[in-house]
Design an enzyme around this catalytic site. Structure first.
Site, PDB file in Angstrom:
ATOM      1  N   CYS A   1     125.634  41.284  20.077  1.00 33.53           N
ATOM      2  CA  CYS A   1     125.018  42.610  19.908  1.00 33.53           C
ATOM      3  C   CYS A   1     123.489  42.575  19.994  1.00 33.53           C
ATOM      4  CB  CYS A   1     125.440  43.218  18.580  1.00 33.53           C
ATOM      5  SG  CYS A   1     127.225  43.307  18.398  1.00 33.53           S
TER       6      CYS A   1
ATOM      7  N   HIS B   1     120.620  48.836  16.274  1.00 32.80           N
ATOM      8  CA  HIS B   1     121.965  48.524  16.768  1.00 32.80           C
ATOM      9  C   HIS B   1     122.969  49.395  16.000  1.00 32.80           C
ATOM     10  CE1 HIS B   1     125.556  46.609  17.945  1.00 32.80           C
ATOM     11  NE2 HIS B   1     125.752  45.977  16.798  1.00 32.80           N
TER      12      HIS B   1
ATOM     13  N   ASN C   1     130.704  50.837  17.999  1.00 32.10           N
ATOM     14  CA  ASN C   1     129.822  49.702  18.270  1.00 32.10           C
ATOM     15  C   ASN C   1     130.164  49.134  19.653  1.00 32.10           C
ATOM     16  OD1 ASN C   1     128.555  47.229  18.368  1.00 32.10           O
ATOM     17  ND2 ASN C   1     129.212  46.557  16.343  1.00 32.10           N
TER      18      ASN C   1
HETATM   19  O1  UT7 Z   1     127.777  44.142  15.525  1.00 32.50           O
HETATM   20  C1  UT7 Z   1     128.212  43.576  14.342  1.00 32.50           C
HETATM   21  C2  UT7 Z   1     129.687  43.830  14.215  1.00 32.50           C
HETATM   22  N1  UT7 Z   1     130.261  43.838  12.925  1.00 32.50           N
HETATM   23  C3  UT7 Z   1     129.890  44.647  11.901  1.00 32.50           C
HETATM   24  O2  UT7 Z   1     128.935  45.368  11.931  1.00 32.50           O
HETATM   25  C4  UT7 Z   1     130.781  44.617  10.674  1.00 32.50           C
HETATM   26  C5  UT7 Z   1     130.047  44.866   9.386  1.00 32.50           C
HETATM   27  N2  UT7 Z   1     130.992  45.176   8.321  1.00 32.50           N
HETATM   28  C6  UT7 Z   1     131.474  46.449   8.142  1.00 32.50           C
HETATM   29  O3  UT7 Z   1     131.111  47.363   8.856  1.00 32.50           O
HETATM   30  C7  UT7 Z   1     132.435  46.681   6.984  1.00 32.50           C
HETATM   31  O4  UT7 Z   1     132.512  45.520   6.173  1.00 32.50           O
HETATM   32  C8  UT7 Z   1     133.867  47.093   7.455  1.00 32.50           C
HETATM   33  C9  UT7 Z   1     133.855  48.482   8.077  1.00 32.50           C
HETATM   34  C10 UT7 Z   1     134.414  46.075   8.430  1.00 32.50           C
HETATM   35  C11 UT7 Z   1     134.807  47.144   6.244  1.00 32.50           C
HETATM   36  O5  UT7 Z   1     134.288  48.079   5.301  1.00 32.50           O
HETATM   37  P1  UT7 Z   1     134.199  47.707   3.761  1.00 32.50           P
HETATM   38  O6  UT7 Z   1     133.684  48.883   3.055  1.00 32.50           O
HETATM   39  O7  UT7 Z   1     133.410  46.427   3.658  1.00 32.50           O
HETATM   40  O8  UT7 Z   1     135.700  47.496   3.391  1.00 32.50           O
HETATM   41  P2  UT7 Z   1     136.394  46.206   2.718  1.00 32.50           P
HETATM   42  O9  UT7 Z   1     136.473  45.088   3.702  1.00 32.50           O
HETATM   43  O10 UT7 Z   1     135.737  45.956   1.380  1.00 32.50           O
HETATM   44  O11 UT7 Z   1     137.861  46.733   2.447  1.00 32.50           O
HETATM   45  C12 UT7 Z   1     138.110  47.700   1.434  1.00 32.50           C
HETATM   46  C13 UT7 Z   1     139.565  48.113   1.544  1.00 32.50           C
HETATM   47  C14 UT7 Z   1     140.530  46.953   1.683  1.00 32.50           C
HETATM   48  O12 UT7 Z   1     141.699  47.271   0.994  1.00 32.50           O
HETATM   49  P3  UT7 Z   1     141.993  46.669  -0.479  1.00 32.50           P
HETATM   50  O13 UT7 Z   1     141.979  45.190  -0.310  1.00 32.50           O
HETATM   51  O14 UT7 Z   1     140.873  47.180  -1.334  1.00 32.50           O
HETATM   52  O15 UT7 Z   1     143.334  47.236  -0.815  1.00 32.50           O
HETATM   53  C15 UT7 Z   1     140.852  46.908   3.148  1.00 32.50           C
HETATM   54  O16 UT7 Z   1     142.117  46.365   3.424  1.00 32.50           O
HETATM   55  O17 UT7 Z   1     139.729  48.893   2.734  1.00 32.50           O
HETATM   56  C16 UT7 Z   1     140.820  48.369   3.485  1.00 32.50           C
HETATM   57  N3  UT7 Z   1     140.571  48.651   4.898  1.00 32.50           N
HETATM   58  C17 UT7 Z   1     140.988  49.783   5.484  1.00 32.50           C
HETATM   59  N4  UT7 Z   1     141.668  50.840   5.022  1.00 32.50           N
HETATM   60  C18 UT7 Z   1     141.934  51.838   5.884  1.00 32.50           C
HETATM   61  C19 UT7 Z   1     139.912  47.879   5.798  1.00 32.50           C
HETATM   62  N5  UT7 Z   1     139.890  48.507   6.990  1.00 32.50           N
HETATM   63  C20 UT7 Z   1     140.550  49.676   6.825  1.00 32.50           C
HETATM   64  C21 UT7 Z   1     140.852  50.740   7.680  1.00 32.50           C
HETATM   65  N6  UT7 Z   1     141.549  51.806   7.177  1.00 32.50           N
HETATM   66  N7  UT7 Z   1     140.490  50.767   8.994  1.00 32.50           N
END
Ligand code: UT7
Length: 332
Positions: free
Chosen positions: A112, A259, A289
């Site tokens: 990225c 970005h 993204n």
């Molecule tokens: O160019 C660089 C590319 N990468 C990035 O920029 C990624 C950076 N990271 C992020 O944007 C975020 O960490 C994510 C969007 C990937 C995840 O968001 P988060 O607020 O950090 O969620 P989390 O990983 O803490 O997950 C919270 C909950 C989990 O469930 P439990 O364990 O609390 O029951 C996940 O399983 O949300 C769940 N979850 C979802 N639920 C519904 C994760 N993805 C999803 C989804 N829909 N798509």
């Protein structure tokens, strides 16, 4: 003097829209979760157009917008982490399909951060009087690499391409580039060697920190939380460092283009830096993204809307796999 001027920009977005509602038909997710956690409503997916096709479309649009003859392009740089071919370089295909037949061409892969690294590289070539104009194209077809059973990663990414034709400027520019290889295992996609018919090949040795399985090979693997934490900090650091180098203050910048990974990452960094929200451009609601293509797509949209004018001071800031990051300040 290492200044740059954007002569033209172009973009290509595939026709197929993958909305949050569409994701809810294939995964346990919904529009409310995706939008509130990422700021994304939809992204494009290239069903059948390869990466090179998107790159060429964006590049030709940028050349047309610049008004120069392709023969006046001396260097083609392509930023991509999702090429169709190991070789030739994507930039060579773009060179062929744009008529930039006198240009040198090579690719840059810093995921990225690709457009930032390419723009910095271009500016250094332009310091040499043999190079008059550089075509930079950043193009990604990430859909074939995403795991559509992984709801935390696949919902983030979209396909698309952005390009810019740049030339030398007598106004200064500054850059800050960084790589933290210690965090390489936070975001990776392994090449699939399993189809080799060489009888001597054994499974690849992996660098410590990577846990590969057949299922993971060739798909994007991400530690979302680690990337998130890195990203907020990297954006803040890169903006501070580039401003420090320039001697400019935050208020001297007319436009910030970050970005487009996650609206919450941008909001956190903007808040920590104390930037005025109205100077920060965000378009991820519609595109998601698109990795290296995010920043040039923003540039193209802003230029088309007449929002990038001569004399403006612009700050670009990016981060991505590697983990890499960087920022550029230039005066258009
Ligand atoms: O160019 C660089 C590319 N990468 C990035 O920029 C990624 C950076 N990271 C992020 O944007 C975020 O960490 C994510 C969007 C990937 C995840 O968001 P988060 O607020 O950090 O969620 P989390 O990983 O803490 O997950 C919270 C909950 C989990 O469930 P439990 O364990 O609390 O029951 C996940 O399983 O949300 C769940 N979850 C979802 N639920 C519904 C994760 N993805 C999803 C989804 N829909 N798509």
């Amino acid at each position: 003097m290492r200044g740059i001027k954007i002569l033209g920009t172009g973009t290509y977005m595939p026709d197929t829209v993958a909305s949050n509602d569409w994701f809810s038909t294939i995964l346990d997710t919904n529009d409310e979760w995706i939008y509130s956690r990422t700021g994304i409503r939809e992204r494009r997916i290239s069903e059948d157009k390869p990466n090179w096709y998107m790159a060429v479309e964006a590049a030709n649009a940028a050349i047309k917008d610049s008004g120069i003859d392709p023969a006046e392009i001396d260097l083609v740089l392509a930023a991509t982490c999702s090429p169709d071919y190991f070789y030739p370089a994507l930039s060579c295909i773009v060179q062929n399909r744009t008529g930039a037949s006198g240009a040198a061409a090579f690719d840059i892969n810093s995921a990225c951060t690709g457009f930032i690294n390419a723009l910095d590289t271009a500016s250094r070539f332009l310091e040499d009087s043999d190079y008059r104009n550089v075509l930079i194209v950043a193009s990604e077809r990430l859909a074939p690499h995403c795991d559509y059973t992984d709801r935390s990663a696949s919902i983030l990414f979209g396909d698309g391409a952005g390009a810019a034709v740049i030339t030398r400027n007598d106004k200064p520019m500054w850059s800050y580039l960084s790589a933290k290889g210690d965090f390489f295992s936070a975001l990776w996609c392994k090449v699939d060697h399993s189809r080799s018919n060489c009888p001597l090949l054994k499974p690849d040795a992996l660098p410590e920190g990577l846990l590969d399985t057949e299922a993971k090979t060739h798909t994007l693997q991400m530690n979302g939380k680690a990337v998130y934490k890195f990203a907020v900090d990297a954006m803040e650091t890169a903006v501070h460092k580039v401003l420090e180098r320039s001697g400019l203050g935050m208020e001297d910048i007319d436009l910030y283009i970050p970005h487009q990974a996650n609206a919450r990452i941008i909001e956190s960094a903007v808040k920590a830096l104390g930037l005025p929200q109205d100077k920060v451009y965000v378009n991820l609601e519609k595109h998601g993204n698109t990795s290296s293509a995010c920043i040039p797509t923003c540039l193209a949209e802003l230029r088309q809307a007449g929002k990038i004018q001569d004399g403006m001071t612009v700050c670009l800031v990016g981060f991505g796999a590697g983990l890499t990051s960087g920022a550029i300040v230039f005066n258009q």
